[in-house]
Design a protein around this motif. Structure first.
Motif, PDB file in Angstrom:
ATOM      1  N   LYS A   3       0.831  -1.197   0.000  1.00  0.00           N
ATOM      2  CA  LYS A   3       0.000   0.000   0.000  1.00  0.00           C
ATOM      3  C   LYS A   3       0.870   1.254   0.000  1.00  0.00           C
ATOM      4  CE  LYS A   3      -4.344   1.396   1.997  1.00  0.00           C
ATOM      5  NZ  LYS A   3      -5.349   1.088   2.994  1.00  0.00           N
ATOM      6  N   GLN A   4       1.994   1.214   0.757  1.00  0.00           N
ATOM      7  CA  GLN A   4       2.904   2.357   0.808  1.00  0.00           C
ATOM      8  C   GLN A   4       3.527   2.622  -0.565  1.00  0.00           C
ATOM      9  OE1 GLN A   4       6.202   1.898   3.457  1.00  0.00           O
ATOM     10  NE2 GLN A   4       6.614   4.090   3.520  1.00  0.00           N
ATOM     11  N   GLU A   5       3.920   1.546  -1.283  1.00  0.00           N
ATOM     12  CA  GLU A   5       4.479   1.716  -2.616  1.00  0.00           C
ATOM     13  C   GLU A   5       3.442   2.307  -3.567  1.00  0.00           C
ATOM     14  OE1 GLU A   5       7.867  -1.663  -3.153  1.00  0.00           O
ATOM     15  OE2 GLU A   5       5.801  -2.332  -3.103  1.00  0.00           O
ATOM     16  N   LEU A   6       2.191   1.900  -3.422  1.00  0.00           N
ATOM     17  CA  LEU A   6       1.144   2.460  -4.251  1.00  0.00           C
ATOM     18  C   LEU A   6       0.997   3.944  -4.011  1.00  0.00           C
ATOM     19  CD1 LEU A   6      -1.540  -0.360  -3.961  1.00  0.00           C
ATOM     20  CD2 LEU A   6      -0.255   0.266  -6.005  1.00  0.00           C
ATOM     21  N   VAL A   7       1.108   4.362  -2.756  1.00  0.00           N
ATOM     22  CA  VAL A   7       1.010   5.780  -2.430  1.00  0.00           C
ATOM     23  C   VAL A   7       2.167   6.548  -3.074  1.00  0.00           C
ATOM     24  CG1 VAL A   7       1.147   7.455  -0.545  1.00  0.00           C
ATOM     25  CG2 VAL A   7      -0.313   5.454  -0.331  1.00  0.00           C
ATOM     26  N   VAL A   8       3.385   5.991  -3.010  1.00  0.00           N
ATOM     27  CA  VAL A   8       4.541   6.654  -3.621  1.00  0.00           C
ATOM     28  C   VAL A   8       4.339   6.786  -5.118  1.00  0.00           C
ATOM     29  CG1 VAL A   8       7.006   6.422  -4.130  1.00  0.00           C
ATOM     30  CG2 VAL A   8       6.160   6.003  -1.832  1.00  0.00           C
ATOM     31  N   LEU A   9       3.700   5.802  -5.717  1.00  0.00           N
ATOM     32  CA  LEU A   9       3.435   5.860  -7.146  1.00  0.00           C
ATOM     33  C   LEU A   9       2.254   6.760  -7.477  1.00  0.00           C
ATOM     34  CD1 LEU A   9       3.850   2.155  -8.253  1.00  0.00           C
ATOM     35  CD2 LEU A   9       5.249   4.082  -8.928  1.00  0.00           C
ATOM     36  N   GLY A  10       1.571   7.275  -6.470  1.00  0.00           N
ATOM     37  CA  GLY A  10       0.403   8.096  -6.734  1.00  0.00           C
ATOM     38  C   GLY A  10      -0.811   7.256  -7.060  1.00  0.00           C
ATOM     39  N   GLN A  11      -0.816   6.017  -6.585  1.00  0.00           N
ATOM     40  CA  GLN A  11      -1.921   5.123  -6.847  1.00  0.00           C
ATOM     41  C   GLN A  11      -2.683   4.881  -5.552  1.00  0.00           C
ATOM     42  OE1 GLN A  11      -0.184   1.524  -8.283  1.00  0.00           O
ATOM     43  NE2 GLN A  11       0.606   2.447 -10.129  1.00  0.00           N
ATOM     44  N   ASP A  12      -3.950   4.529  -5.677  1.00  0.00           N
ATOM     45  CA  ASP A  12      -4.661   4.095  -4.493  1.00  0.00           C
ATOM     46  C   ASP A  12      -4.686   2.577  -4.469  1.00  0.00           C
ATOM     47  OD1 ASP A  12      -6.766   3.142  -6.070  1.00  0.00           O
ATOM     48  OD2 ASP A  12      -7.902   4.993  -5.893  1.00  0.00           O
ATOM     49  N   ALA A  13      -5.146   2.008  -3.392  1.00  0.00           N
ATOM     50  CA  ALA A  13      -5.110   0.562  -3.223  1.00  0.00           C
ATOM     51  C   ALA A  13      -6.011  -0.172  -4.219  1.00  0.00           C
ATOM     52  CB  ALA A  13      -5.501   0.194  -1.798  1.00  0.00           C
ATOM     53  N   GLY A  15      -6.048   0.334  -7.378  1.00  0.00           N
ATOM     54  CA  GLY A  15      -5.356   0.122  -8.637  1.00  0.00           C
ATOM     55  C   GLY A  15      -5.454   1.262  -9.627  1.00  0.00           C
ATOM     56  N   CYS A  16      -6.101   2.357  -9.277  1.00  0.00           N
ATOM     57  CA  CYS A  16      -6.108   3.506 -10.167  1.00  0.00           C
ATOM     58  C   CYS A  16      -4.671   3.994 -10.311  1.00  0.00           C
ATOM     59  CB  CYS A  16      -6.999   4.599  -9.582  1.00  0.00           C
ATOM     60  SG  CYS A  16      -7.082   6.045 -10.642  1.00  0.00           S
ATOM     61  N   CYS A  17      -4.250   4.368 -11.479  1.00  0.00           N
ATOM     62  CA  CYS A  17      -2.824   4.570 -11.732  1.00  0.00           C
ATOM     63  C   CYS A  17      -2.441   5.973 -12.181  1.00  0.00           C
ATOM     64  CB  CYS A  17      -2.343   3.573 -12.780  1.00  0.00           C
ATOM     65  SG  CYS A  17      -2.676   1.870 -12.330  1.00  0.00           S
ATOM     66  N   PRO A  18      -2.735   7.017 -11.429  1.00  0.00           N
ATOM     67  CA  PRO A  18      -2.287   8.335 -11.849  1.00  0.00           C
ATOM     68  C   PRO A  18      -0.769   8.463 -11.750  1.00  0.00           C
ATOM     69  CG  PRO A  18      -3.536   8.489  -9.798  1.00  0.00           C
ATOM     70  CD  PRO A  18      -3.504   7.054 -10.213  1.00  0.00           C
ATOM     71  N   THR A  19      -0.214   9.284 -12.590  1.00  0.00           N
ATOM     72  CA  THR A  19       1.221   9.530 -12.591  1.00  0.00           C
ATOM     73  C   THR A  19       1.468  10.961 -12.130  1.00  0.00           C
ATOM     74  OG1 THR A  19       1.278  10.363 -14.845  1.00  0.00           O
ATOM     75  CG2 THR A  19       1.477   7.970 -14.560  1.00  0.00           C
ATOM     76  N   LEU A  20       2.720  11.345 -12.094  1.00  0.00           N
ATOM     77  CA  LEU A  20       3.093  12.707 -11.721  1.00  0.00           C
ATOM     78  C   LEU A  20       2.381  13.726 -12.605  1.00  0.00           C
ATOM     79  CD1 LEU A  20       5.097  14.373  -9.930  1.00  0.00           C
ATOM     80  CD2 LEU A  20       6.666  14.245 -11.840  1.00  0.00           C
ATOM     81  N   LEU A  21       2.133  13.373 -13.837  1.00  0.00           N
ATOM     82  CA  LEU A  21       1.510  14.292 -14.785  1.00  0.00           C
ATOM     83  C   LEU A  21      -0.010  14.312 -14.692  1.00  0.00           C
ATOM     84  CD1 LEU A  21       3.799  13.555 -17.847  1.00  0.00           C
ATOM     85  CD2 LEU A  21       3.998  15.388 -16.170  1.00  0.00           C
ATOM     86  N   SER A  22      -0.583  13.389 -13.928  1.00  0.00           N
ATOM     87  CA  SER A  22      -2.040  13.380 -13.832  1.00  0.00           C
ATOM     88  C   SER A  22      -2.555  13.636 -12.419  1.00  0.00           C
ATOM     89  CB  SER A  22      -2.599  12.058 -14.356  1.00  0.00           C
ATOM     90  OG  SER A  22      -2.146  10.980 -13.567  1.00  0.00           O
ATOM     91  N   ALA A  23      -1.669  13.607 -11.422  1.00  0.00           N
ATOM     92  CA  ALA A  23      -2.085  13.889 -10.039  1.00  0.00           C
ATOM     93  C   ALA A  23      -0.891  14.490  -9.296  1.00  0.00           C
ATOM     94  CB  ALA A  23      -2.546  12.613  -9.341  1.00  0.00           C
ATOM     95  N   PRO A  24      -1.101  15.578  -8.573  1.00  0.00           N
ATOM     96  CA  PRO A  24       0.019  16.198  -7.863  1.00  0.00           C
ATOM     97  C   PRO A  24       0.484  15.333  -6.688  1.00  0.00           C
ATOM     98  CG  PRO A  24      -2.029  17.331  -7.358  1.00  0.00           C
ATOM     99  CD  PRO A  24      -2.347  16.299  -8.402  1.00  0.00           C
ATOM    100  N   LEU A  25       1.785  15.390  -6.427  1.00  0.00           N
ATOM    101  CA  LEU A  25       2.342  14.704  -5.264  1.00  0.00           C
ATOM    102  C   LEU A  25       1.947  15.452  -4.002  1.00  0.00           C
ATOM    103  CD1 LEU A  25       6.014  14.131  -6.467  1.00  0.00           C
ATOM    104  CD2 LEU A  25       4.190  12.438  -6.371  1.00  0.00           C
TER     105      LEU A  25
END
Length: 133
Positions: A3-13, A15-25
């Motif tokens: 779950k922590q790795e998903l958060v670092v990737l900007g993903q929720d648990a 499986g939605c997969c936003p990136t740096l360009l689609s969701a702010p850190l």
């Protein structure tokens, strides 16, 4: 993936997969990623990482890295230590020598964070890094 790795990737648990360009850190994510990008911000460290990553067999001896630079062995060791602290490489001592390997899970995470949502199409020439204006 945790779950922590998903958060670092900007993903929720889920499986939605936003990136740096689609969701702010958020602040914590930025604080975690900044040292990694800082480690990559030095030309010597970037070259070292590319030499390690591209080595056939997946690892390289420090004895093969040092001659590629006009720097002292302690300086090369310092740069390698910073790459290791950033979680980009790992090392193993074998007798006198230390061998370095890339940690692909970290570089894959960075690639996922930086990926464009539609990464199949290349950037237009005027948007590429180093393109003349």
């Amino acid at each position: 993936m945790s779950k922590q790795e998903l958060v670092v990737l900007g993903q929720d648990a889920e499986g939605c997969c936003p990136t740096l360009l689609s969701a702010p850190l958020d602040e914590d994510q930025a604080a975690e990623l900044a040292p990694v990008f800082k480690a990559l911000g030095d030309p010597v460290r970037l070259r070292l990482l590319s030499m390690i990553a591209s080595r056939e067999g997946g690892e390289i001896c420090v004895c093969d890295l040092t001659p590629a630079f006009d720097l002292s062995q302690p300086t090369i060791s310092h740069h390698l230590k910073l790459l290791k602290q950033a979680g980009l490489i790992t090392s193993e001592r074998r007798g006198t020598w230390v061998y370095y390997r890339l940690l692909p899970e970290k570089t894959d995470r960075l690639a996922a964070i930086l990926a464009r949502p539609d990464s199949a199409s290349p950037l237009p020439r005027d948007k590429q890094v180093g393109a003349a204006s």
